[in-house]
Design a protein around this motif. Structure first.
Motif, PDB file in Angstrom:
ATOM      1  N   LYS A 419      12.942 -12.259  -2.069  1.00  0.00           N
ATOM      2  CA  LYS A 419      12.311 -10.956  -1.926  1.00  0.00           C
ATOM      3  C   LYS A 419      11.085 -11.073  -1.007  1.00  0.00           C
ATOM      4  O   LYS A 419      10.492 -12.138  -0.894  1.00  0.00           O
ATOM      5  CB  LYS A 419      11.914 -10.407  -3.293  1.00  0.00           C
ATOM      6  N   GLY A 442       7.352   1.459 -10.635  1.00  0.00           N
ATOM      7  CA  GLY A 442       8.145   0.960  -9.522  1.00  0.00           C
ATOM      8  C   GLY A 442       7.510  -0.217  -8.827  1.00  0.00           C
ATOM      9  O   GLY A 442       8.110  -0.789  -7.904  1.00  0.00           O
ATOM     10  N   ARG A 443       6.332  -0.623  -9.220  1.00  0.00           N
ATOM     11  CA  ARG A 443       5.670  -1.772  -8.598  1.00  0.00           C
ATOM     12  C   ARG A 443       6.152  -3.039  -9.287  1.00  0.00           C
ATOM     13  O   ARG A 443       6.207  -3.115 -10.520  1.00  0.00           O
ATOM     14  CB  ARG A 443       4.161  -1.638  -8.724  1.00  0.00           C
ATOM     15  N   THR A 444       6.522  -4.072  -8.524  1.00  0.00           N
ATOM     16  CA  THR A 444       7.103  -5.299  -9.089  1.00  0.00           C
ATOM     17  C   THR A 444       6.022  -6.345  -9.298  1.00  0.00           C
ATOM     18  O   THR A 444       4.899  -6.213  -8.777  1.00  0.00           O
ATOM     19  CB  THR A 444       8.181  -5.857  -8.143  1.00  0.00           C
ATOM     20  N   TYR A 449       9.669  -7.431  -3.025  1.00  0.00           N
ATOM     21  CA  TYR A 449      10.758  -6.458  -3.098  1.00  0.00           C
ATOM     22  C   TYR A 449      11.967  -6.965  -2.336  1.00  0.00           C
ATOM     23  O   TYR A 449      11.839  -7.646  -1.310  1.00  0.00           O
ATOM     24  CB  TYR A 449      10.327  -5.108  -2.518  1.00  0.00           C
ATOM     25  N   THR A 453      15.285   0.341   0.558  1.00  0.00           N
ATOM     26  CA  THR A 453      14.261   1.380   0.494  1.00  0.00           C
ATOM     27  C   THR A 453      13.757   1.471  -0.945  1.00  0.00           C
ATOM     28  O   THR A 453      14.564   1.527  -1.889  1.00  0.00           O
ATOM     29  CB  THR A 453      14.818   2.723   0.956  1.00  0.00           C
ATOM     30  N   HIS A 454      12.442   1.535  -1.136  1.00  0.00           N
ATOM     31  CA  HIS A 454      11.828   1.547  -2.463  1.00  0.00           C
ATOM     32  C   HIS A 454      10.797   2.655  -2.543  1.00  0.00           C
ATOM     33  O   HIS A 454      10.157   3.015  -1.536  1.00  0.00           O
ATOM     34  CB  HIS A 454      11.133   0.209  -2.751  1.00  0.00           C
ATOM     35  N   THR A 455      10.620   3.244  -3.720  1.00  0.00           N
ATOM     36  CA  THR A 455       9.593   4.269  -3.966  1.00  0.00           C
ATOM     37  C   THR A 455       8.748   3.813  -5.145  1.00  0.00           C
ATOM     38  O   THR A 455       9.288   3.450  -6.215  1.00  0.00           O
ATOM     39  CB  THR A 455      10.215   5.635  -4.259  1.00  0.00           C
ATOM     40  N   ILE A 456       7.399   3.852  -4.953  1.00  0.00           N
ATOM     41  CA  ILE A 456       6.486   3.524  -6.041  1.00  0.00           C
ATOM     42  C   ILE A 456       5.642   4.741  -6.358  1.00  0.00           C
ATOM     43  O   ILE A 456       5.517   5.670  -5.534  1.00  0.00           O
ATOM     44  CB  ILE A 456       5.589   2.329  -5.669  1.00  0.00           C
ATOM     45  N   THR A 474       6.973   5.853  -0.435  1.00  0.00           N
ATOM     46  CA  THR A 474       8.281   5.271  -0.119  1.00  0.00           C
ATOM     47  C   THR A 474       8.127   4.332   1.071  1.00  0.00           C
ATOM     48  O   THR A 474       7.452   4.668   2.048  1.00  0.00           O
ATOM     49  CB  THR A 474       9.303   6.365   0.194  1.00  0.00           C
ATOM     50  N   GLU A 476      10.449   0.730   3.338  1.00  0.00           N
ATOM     51  CA  GLU A 476      11.727   0.045   3.524  1.00  0.00           C
ATOM     52  C   GLU A 476      11.469  -1.416   3.872  1.00  0.00           C
ATOM     53  O   GLU A 476      10.648  -1.712   4.750  1.00  0.00           O
ATOM     54  CB  GLU A 476      12.540   0.709   4.620  1.00  0.00           C
TER      55      GLU A 476
END
Length: 828
Positions: A419, A442-444, A449, A453-456, A474, A476
């Protein structure tokens, strides 16, 4: 005169022959009748038995019978033994004491003759037992019964209990047991009881002892009731008595804090023998007692303690509205009977418990609430028994929400576990100036990551715990998979553990410039492969864990099996009884690999015993490939020499003393092997043998150690004058040849030499012992006038012994003719 009276006689004797003198003799004789004595008493009596003695006395006349008594072998005065009087007619008597007696009656007539009769009787005593009983007791009273008794030796008392309705089961009414000395018992039940003892002596007479004492047994009464350990001044208590509560009058009493008081002064309600319902009107420590007294003055009582508690009353006041986090006072407005009570304060919001800052007690206190909304403060005051007094008030707290002013999310090429690291940040503001914290969705962990595409989401929280609105961000993460650019697999002839080394190489490329690693399928440790076709696969993996497509490579490892041929030729070379076999092989490997041979059943020195043998060989090349087994069967043959033929010179059955006898043997070997001879009783080829019977044996042995059967001969060394053989000494002469173990006879000669001048009716005979029939068979017979000779060949395996016989009726042959014979043996 009477029949039984004495008779007086005059006796006169006159002579019946006449003589020189005549005399007459007279004498007087008195004859008395024979008397008799008899009476009867029982053989078993007791000291309270009166016995009527009836006598039978014959011819006693005016005489008076004499009565005597014997006890323990000694005569005692009659008055010490009995009461009563005994006469000629008997009488009524009673024995005074226990014991074994002999009663005797006798009289003496006028002629001085005594008549008597005696009878034995065993007299038993009358045992006595006395004891007393108490008149009035309870069922828990231990009753001691002490007995006084006589003549109980060897007897056991049985105890009975009578409850005015006859004898009853002892264990049902009595606890404990009584014996001859009495004992301690308890009566289990109330009632009137009489104890009775009885015993049975060895005559079977039963003695019952009834003092007519009676004991009245009163029950042990029980009385009880229950009170709760604690009650309040508003508690109505229902009291119910138990046990013998309706038997006797009941008295109630009460103490408060250790002092007696009137029940009516501290309670509302009434109590009787069954109990009642009461309420204590004031708090304190009470003891309530119920009491009964029975006929014997025994008192029965029961007491119960109870603590009467006061009722707690508690209330407080506080503001109805307060700003978030501001301290406020909680004041106590009412507090009754709280001295020993414990106060617990709780704050709740929407029915859920929550916390406050500060401390509260039974005296109130100051607190702050770090939250907003509607709250309820509750005080629970609990006395020492756990009874609660609750009081609650409500309060409202207010606050302004914080807001998010900025959010950032920037991907990087830093990788961990496949990641990529994303740099994330945000800022928040609060109009009240409260400290804020950020909360994320949504934060890892570590902000790493996967590609995509990710949204936090983020929101702010102030120090009151109030939250602002969620703000979305959002972004990517991008990554390209690597590729395989070159892939080769080349087999070699390098071998390890039967497998071949294959040189394998591959290269990879990555568009992102990331480092790559290769992953394989089908690749072996060290890249060594067995003979055959193999397929391996490879793919590339970048730092993010992205994989290329699998790429395959197929290759073939080739190895041909070796070949081998085998020859085996037996020879006549011998060692330790075994023959050398020349063994040779020819092997080949098409791949040029080194070859080793593996054998089965091959002797280390190539020497083999006589018989058929099969050996096998196969070739193994350096790769571990094996040829087929090549086998060869061969026979090692050897024949033992033939049975030796013995030649003796001179060859007659009788050899003159001092003559050298030459004995030789001949045998052949079918294999052409050299032969040696083993002799017994042949010191040399030519030898002078001693007088008498001589046995010589021989066998042939070839160079391999194979042996022929034994051959043997028997001959005599003797002269015509009787030296060395058997000389005729009488009409019947017999020589027995007992044979040699393991051999049978195939030829014999038998000679009785003639004697000059002899002419008789002689005959000779030879018999053989047949090993098959176990009987003696006649083999030769012949008549003669002077001497005889027999010679015959026999089949082997038939006769093991011989008997040589000669008959002559003239003494002229005695001590002159010397009998001799010879025998040849066959060994199986």
């Amino acid at each position: 005169m009477k029949q039984n009276d004495a008779l007086a006689l005059d006796v006169r004797v006159n002579p019946t022959q006449s003589g020189d003198k005549v005399k007459a003799y007279t004498a007087k004789i008195t004859i008395y009748p024979v008397g008799a004595v008899g009476f009867y008493i029982p053989s078993i009596l007791h000291t309270d038995d009166t016995v009527k003695v009836e006598t039978t006395l014959a011819e006693i006349g005016e005489k008076i019978a004499t009565w005597t008594a014997t006890k323990k072998g000694k005569e005692i005065p009659l008055s010490d033994a009995i009461t009563g009087t005994l006469t000629n007619e008997g009488g009524n008597i009673r024995f005074k004491d226990k014991g074994e007696y002999i009663l005797k009656c006798s009289f003496t007539d006028d002629g001085g003759r005594t008549y008597s009769y005696e009878q034995a009787a065993k007299v038993y005593p009358i045992p006595t037992v006395t004891y007393t009983q108490p008149k009035l007791i309870h069922t828990d009273t231990k009753v001691a019964i002490n007995t006084t008794g006589t003549d109980l030796d060897g007897l056991s008392l049985e105890w009975l209990v009578d409850n005015s309705f006859g004898y009853q089961d002892w264990d049902t009414f009595v606890t404990g047991n009584l014996n001859n000395e009495g004992g301690n018992i308890y009566f289990k039940r109330a009632g009137i009881y009489e104890l009775v003892a009885r015993t049975t002596d060895e005559t079977g007479r039963v003695f019952l002892f009834e003092p007519k004492n009676k004991t009245e047994v009163l029950p042990v009464l029980t009385l009880g009731f229950e009170l709760p350990e604690v009650a309040y001044t508003d508690t109505q208590i229902d009291i119910r008595t138990s046990g013998h509560n309706n038997t006797l009058p009941m008295e109630w009493s009460l103490t408060k804090n250790g002092k007696s008081i009137a029940i009516s002064s501290a309670t509302d309600g009434e109590l009787n023998k069954l109990g009642g319902k009461v309420r204590f009107t004031s708090h304190g420590e009470y003891v309530l007692t119920a009491k009964m007294v029975d006929l014997l003055g025994r008192s029965y009582s029961h007491s119960e303690s109870i603590t009467i508690m006061p009722i707690v009353d508690f209330a407080f006041t506080m503001p109805t509205t307060v700003h978030y986090g501001k301290s406020f006072e909680v004041a106590i407005s009412k507090s009754q009977h709280t001295e020993k009570a414990n106060a617990v304060w709780t704050l709740s919001k929407n029915g859920e418990s929550c916390s406050y800052v500060g401390e509260l007690s039974k005296n109130g206190g100051t607190i702050a609430i770090n939250d907003i909304g509607e709250f309820t403060l509750t005080a629970v005051v609990t006395d020492i028994l756990g009874r609660e007094c609750r009081y609650s008030q409500s309060i409202t707290l207010t606050n302004t929400l914080p807001v998010i002013s900025e959010v950032n999310a920037v991907p990087t090429r830093t990788v961990k576990d496949g990641k990529f690291l994303v740099k994330i940040s945000a800022n928040a503001t609060d109009s009240d100036g409260d400290t804020t914290t950020l909360e994320w969705q949504g934060r890892t962990e570590g902000d790493y990551y996967a590609v995509g595409t990710h949204t936090i989401k983020v929101r702010a929280k102030d120090s009151t715990g109030a939250y602002g609105e969620w703000i979305n961000k959002t972004f990517e993460v991008i990554n390209a998979a690597p590729t395989i650019s070159a892939f080769t697999a080349s087999p070699t002839r390098t071998v390890k553990d039967g497998k071949f080394l294959v040189n394998i190489t591959a290269n990879a490329a990555d568009a992102d410039g990331d480092d790559t690693t290769l992953e394989w399928q089908g690749r072996t440790e060290g890249d060594y492969y067995a003979v055959g076709t193999h397929t391996i696969k490879v793919r590339a993996k970048d730092i993010a864990g992205a994989y290329s497509e699998w790429v395959s490579k197929t290759f073939t490892v080739v190895s041909n099996k070796p070949t081998v041929t085998l020859t085996a030729t037996p020879t006549r070379t011998v060692k330790n009884g075994k023959f050398l076999v020349n063994i040779s092989t020819t092997s080949n490997d098409a791949d040029g690999d080194a070859i080793t041979l593996e054998w089965e059943n091959k002797a280390a020195d190539n020497y083999y015993a006589v018989g058929t043998h099969t050996i096998r060989v196969r070739a193994k090349d350096s790769t571990g490939a094996y040829s087929e087994w090549a086998s060869k069967t061969f026979a090692v043959a050897n024949s033992a020499p033939t049975r030796p033929v013995i030649t003796r010179t001179p060859n007659g059955n009788c050899v003159a003393p001092g003559t050298a006898v030459t004995i030789t043997a001949s045998s052949t070997d079918a294999d052409g092997d050299a032969i040696t001879y083993v002799w017994e009783n042949r010191p040399a080829q030519s030898h002078v043998y001693p007088l008498g019977k001589n046995v010589v044996r021989v066998k042939a042995v070839d160079s391999t150690g194979a042996e022929s059967p034994w051959s043997a001969i028997v001959f005599f060394v003797a002269d015509g004058n009787g030296s060395g053989g058997m000389t005729l000494t009488g009409p019947d002469s017999t020589i027995l040849e007992n044979g040699i173990e393991g051999a049978t006879i195939t030829k014999y000669t038998f000679t009785v030499p003639p004697v000059s001048g002899h002419n008789g009716n002689d005959y000779g005979r030879v018999r053989g012992y047949n090993v098959l029939t176990k009987q003696w068979d006649q083999l030769d017979y012949g008549t003669t006038s002077n001497g005889i000779t027999f010679e015959k060949s026999l089949n082997s395996g038939l006769y093991s012994k011989l008997e040589f016989y000669y008959y002559t009726n003239h003494s002229c042959m005695y001590q002159k003719s010397n009998i001799t014979y010879s025998v040849e043996y066959f060994f199986e």
